[in-house]
Design a protein around this motif. Structure first.
Motif, PDB file in Angstrom:
ATOM      1  N   MET A  55       0.820  -1.215   0.000  1.00 32.08           N
ATOM      2  CA  MET A  55       0.000   0.000   0.000  1.00 32.08           C
ATOM      3  C   MET A  55       0.854   1.265   0.000  1.00 32.08           C
ATOM      4  N   LYS A  56       2.190   1.080  -0.035  1.00 32.15           N
ATOM      5  CA  LYS A  56       3.144   2.193  -0.046  1.00 32.15           C
ATOM      6  C   LYS A  56       2.931   3.120   1.159  1.00 32.15           C
ATOM      7  N   LEU A  57       2.849   2.494   2.337  1.00 33.66           N
ATOM      8  CA  LEU A  57       2.655   3.234   3.577  1.00 33.66           C
ATOM      9  C   LEU A  57       3.940   3.230   4.394  1.00 33.66           C
ATOM     10  N   PRO A  58       4.228   4.298   5.119  1.00 29.52           N
ATOM     11  CA  PRO A  58       5.447   4.343   5.939  1.00 29.52           C
ATOM     12  C   PRO A  58       5.374   3.345   7.097  1.00 29.52           C
ATOM     13  N   LEU A  59       6.433   2.577   7.279  1.00 31.49           N
ATOM     14  CA  LEU A  59       6.465   1.560   8.328  1.00 31.49           C
ATOM     15  C   LEU A  59       6.385   2.182   9.714  1.00 31.49           C
ATOM     16  N   HIS A  60       7.047   3.323   9.918  1.00 36.10           N
ATOM     17  CA  HIS A  60       7.052   3.971  11.231  1.00 36.10           C
ATOM     18  C   HIS A  60       5.631   4.240  11.723  1.00 36.10           C
ATOM     19  N   SER A  61       4.739   4.576  10.814  1.00 33.69           N
ATOM     20  CA  SER A  61       3.386   4.971  11.202  1.00 33.69           C
ATOM     21  C   SER A  61       2.417   3.800  11.299  1.00 33.69           C
ATOM     22  N   PHE A  62       2.531   2.822  10.376  1.00 34.94           N
ATOM     23  CA  PHE A  62       1.473   1.825  10.243  1.00 34.94           C
ATOM     24  C   PHE A  62       1.865   0.402  10.648  1.00 34.94           C
ATOM     25  N   LEU A  63       3.135   0.066  10.628  1.00 41.23           N
ATOM     26  CA  LEU A  63       3.531  -1.301  10.965  1.00 41.23           C
ATOM     27  C   LEU A  63       3.138  -1.701  12.393  1.00 41.23           C
ATOM     28  N   PRO A  64       3.351  -0.839  13.406  1.00 47.29           N
ATOM     29  CA  PRO A  64       2.956  -1.250  14.760  1.00 47.29           C
ATOM     30  C   PRO A  64       1.471  -1.594  14.880  1.00 47.29           C
ATOM     31  N   SER A  65       0.605  -0.885  14.162  1.00 42.95           N
ATOM     32  CA  SER A  65      -0.833  -1.161  14.236  1.00 42.95           C
ATOM     33  C   SER A  65      -1.165  -2.539  13.699  1.00 42.95           C
ATOM     34  N   LEU A  66      -0.425  -3.007  12.702  1.00 44.86           N
ATOM     35  CA  LEU A  66      -0.660  -4.326  12.139  1.00 44.86           C
ATOM     36  C   LEU A  66      -0.004  -5.419  12.971  1.00 44.86           C
ATOM     37  N   MET A  67       1.011  -5.057  13.735  1.00 44.60           N
ATOM     38  CA  MET A  67       1.741  -6.044  14.536  1.00 44.60           C
ATOM     39  C   MET A  67       1.102  -6.312  15.888  1.00 44.60           C
ATOM     40  N   PHE A  68       0.567  -5.276  16.537  1.00 44.26           N
ATOM     41  CA  PHE A  68       0.197  -5.405  17.939  1.00 44.26           C
ATOM     42  C   PHE A  68      -1.313  -5.252  18.159  1.00 44.26           C
ATOM     43  N   PRO A  69      -1.990  -6.378  18.390  1.00 41.90           N
ATOM     44  CA  PRO A  69      -3.432  -6.337  18.654  1.00 41.90           C
ATOM     45  C   PRO A  69      -3.731  -5.970  20.101  1.00 41.90           C
ATOM     46  N   ASN A  70      -4.996  -5.747  20.373  1.00 43.39           N
ATOM     47  CA  ASN A  70      -5.431  -5.339  21.712  1.00 43.39           C
ATOM     48  C   ASN A  70      -5.569  -6.570  22.604  1.00 43.39           C
ATOM     49  N   THR A  71      -4.445  -7.121  23.018  1.00 44.77           N
ATOM     50  CA  THR A  71      -4.448  -8.350  23.821  1.00 44.77           C
ATOM     51  C   THR A  71      -4.813  -8.089  25.282  1.00 44.77           C
ATOM     52  N   GLY A  72      -4.826  -6.817  25.680  1.00 43.63           N
ATOM     53  CA  GLY A  72      -5.149  -6.491  27.069  1.00 43.63           C
ATOM     54  C   GLY A  72      -6.597  -6.125  27.262  1.00 43.63           C
ATOM     55  N   ASN A  73      -6.990  -4.937  26.791  1.00 43.89           N
ATOM     56  CA  ASN A  73      -8.348  -4.428  27.016  1.00 43.89           C
ATOM     57  C   ASN A  73      -9.424  -5.413  26.586  1.00 43.89           C
ATOM     58  N   MET A  74      -9.254  -6.048  25.425  1.00 43.59           N
ATOM     59  CA  MET A  74     -10.270  -6.972  24.914  1.00 43.59           C
ATOM     60  C   MET A  74      -9.856  -8.431  25.046  1.00 43.59           C
ATOM     61  N   GLY A  75      -8.609  -8.731  24.772  1.00 42.59           N
ATOM     62  CA  GLY A  75      -8.175 -10.125  24.751  1.00 42.59           C
ATOM     63  C   GLY A  75      -8.292 -10.839  26.088  1.00 42.59           C
ATOM     64  N   LEU A  76      -7.852 -10.195  27.162  1.00 45.77           N
ATOM     65  CA  LEU A  76      -7.885 -10.848  28.470  1.00 45.77           C
ATOM     66  C   LEU A  76      -9.306 -11.161  28.950  1.00 45.77           C
ATOM     67  N   PRO A  77     -10.227 -10.194  28.943  1.00 43.57           N
ATOM     68  CA  PRO A  77     -11.581 -10.548  29.392  1.00 43.57           C
ATOM     69  C   PRO A  77     -12.260 -11.573  28.498  1.00 43.57           C
ATOM     70  N   LEU A  78     -12.032 -11.520  27.198  1.00 40.07           N
ATOM     71  CA  LEU A  78     -12.653 -12.493  26.301  1.00 40.07           C
ATOM     72  C   LEU A  78     -12.167 -13.911  26.589  1.00 40.07           C
ATOM     73  N   THR A  79     -10.868 -14.064  26.776  1.00 38.68           N
ATOM     74  CA  THR A  79     -10.345 -15.402  27.061  1.00 38.68           C
ATOM     75  C   THR A  79     -10.796 -15.884  28.441  1.00 38.68           C
ATOM     76  N   LEU A  80     -10.937 -14.973  29.377  1.00 39.38           N
ATOM     77  CA  LEU A  80     -11.434 -15.354  30.702  1.00 39.38           C
ATOM     78  C   LEU A  80     -12.854 -15.903  30.608  1.00 39.38           C
ATOM     79  N   PHE A  81     -13.726 -15.181  29.910  1.00 34.59           N
ATOM     80  CA  PHE A  81     -15.116 -15.614  29.800  1.00 34.59           C
ATOM     81  C   PHE A  81     -15.257 -16.850  28.912  1.00 34.59           C
ATOM     82  N   ALA A  82     -14.370 -16.999  27.923  1.00 35.99           N
ATOM     83  CA  ALA A  82     -14.478 -18.131  26.998  1.00 35.99           C
ATOM     84  C   ALA A  82     -13.875 -19.414  27.568  1.00 35.99           C
TER      85      ALA A  82
END
Length: 291
Positions: free
Chosen positions: A86-113
Motif C-alpha cells: 500500500m506504499k505506507l510508511p512503516l514507522h506509522s502503520f507497521l505497529p498497528s498491524l503487529m500489535f493487537p489489543n491483547t489487554g483491554n479486549m483479549g484478556l476478558p474475552l479469554t477469561l469468559f471463553a
C-alpha cells in the motif's frame, strides 16, 4: 450456544459501552492516570496472581511462549508486506498491524471463553505482546530501540517474581495472594472502560484506508495465528487463546505512540476505531470457531 455467546461477548460490550457513554457525556477520565494505574499496579498484580496460581501444564506454557514469539514474527512479516503493497510508511502503520489489543479486549474475552486456565495462557501471550510493543513497537515508531525500557516496566518484575515462586515451589503467602487478587481485579474493568472512553474521543480520518488495514489486522491475525498454532501442535483452549488474542483489533497504545512520535496519529486513530467496530461485529463467529 446463544446463551454462551451472550455470556462471553455482552460483558465486554456493556462495560466498553459504559466507558464510551462516559466519554461522550464529557465526563473526565484522565488517560494518564488510568494508564498509570493499569500498567504499574493493576496488570502486574493480575499477572503475578495468575502465574503463581498456574494449574496448567508448564510444558503448555513453554510452548505458548514459543508460539507467541513466532506469531509476532508472523505479524511483523504480514505488516511489512501490507505496508509495502500500500506504499505506507512503516514507522506509522507497521505497529498497528503487529500489535493487537491483547489487554483491554483479549484478556476478558479469554477469561469468559475459557475460564482461569484460558486467562493464564492469555496472560503469557499478553506479557510477550506488551514486552515487544514497549521495545520493538516503540522502536519502530520512534526510529530507535532501547531495550533498557524493559527495566522501567513493573510487569517484568511481576513475571520474574512469579517465576521465582514457580521454580522454587515456595507457597505464596496468603496475604500477598489476596493483595494481588484484590489489585488485579481492577485491571480488566478499567481496561474496558478506558477502551470505551478512548473510542469516544478518537475520530476516523481516512475510512477506506482504515477499513483495509483493519481487515488486514483482523483477517491476517486470524490466519497467521491459526497456521502457526497448528504448526506447533496446539489444540483445545491453548489454540483458542492464541487465535482469540491474535484476532483482536489494533491496540490503543499504537495510537498513543503515534501521537507521541508524530507518526500520523489521526490515521492510526481511525484504524483503532474501525478495527474495534469490525471486531465487535465478527466476535460471535470468532468465539464459535475457538470454542
Amino acid at each position: 450456544m446463544l446463551a454462551t455467546l451472550c455470556a462471553i461477548i455482552l460483558p465486554i460490550l456493556i462495560v466498553s459501552a459504559l466507558g464510551f457513554i462516559w466519554g461522550r457525556m464529557g465526563q473526565t477520565l484522565e488517560p494518564r492516570l488510568v494508564t498509570a494505574l493499569v500498567t504499574t499496579i493493576g496488570t502486574p498484580s493480575l499477572v503475578a496472581h495468575t502465574l503463581t496460581g498456574l494449574t496448567v501444564d508448564t510444558a503448555v506454557v513453554g510452548r505458548m511462549v514459543l508460539v507467541s514469539f513466532a506469531v509476532f514474527a508472523g505479524f511483523a512479516l504480514m505488516g511489512f508486506l501490507v505496508c509495502r503493497a500500500m506504499k505506507l510508511p512503516l514507522h506509522s502503520f507497521l505497529p498497528s498491524l503487529m500489535f493487537p489489543n491483547t489487554g483491554n479486549m483479549g484478556l476478558p474475552l479469554t477469561l469468559f471463553a475459557f475460564g482461569q486456565e484460558g486467562l493464564a495462557l492469555a496472560i503469557v501471550f499478553f506479557v510477550i505482546s506488551i514486552t515487544l510493543q514497549f521495545t520493538i513497537g516503540i522502536g519502530i515508531a520512534s526510529g530507535s530501540a532501547d531495550p533498557r525500557r524493559l527495566l522501567k516496566m513493573p510487569l517484568i518484575y511481576a513475571v520474574v517474581l512469579s517465576l521465582v515462586f514457580l521454580v522454587t515451589g515456595w507457597p505464596v503467602p496468603r496475604w500477598l495472594s489476596n493483595t494481588l487478587d484484590l489489585l488485579g481485579g481492577l485491571t480488566i474493568p478499567l481496561m474496558l472502560i478506558a477502551l470505551g472512553v478512548s473510542l469516544s474521543q478518537l475520530r476516523v480520518r481516512s475510512l477506506g484506508r482504515a477499513t483495509i488495514l483493519s481487515v488486514a489486522r483482523l483477517g491476517g491475525g486470524f490466519l497467521v495465528s491459526y497456521g502457526i498454532g497448528r504448526a506447533f501442535g496446539l489444540e483445545g483452549p491453548a489454540l483458542g487463546v492464541v487465535v482469540l488474542q491474535s484476532t483482536m483489533p489494533v491496540a490503543v497504545f499504537n495510537y498513543l505512540f503515534a501521537e507521541l512520535y508524530r507518526r500520523e496519529p489521526e490515521e492510526v486513530a481511525g484504524i483503532v476505531v474501525v478495527s474495534t467496530v469490525l471486531s465487535f461485529a465478527t466476535l460471535p463467529l470468532l468465539i464459535l470457531f475457538v470454542l
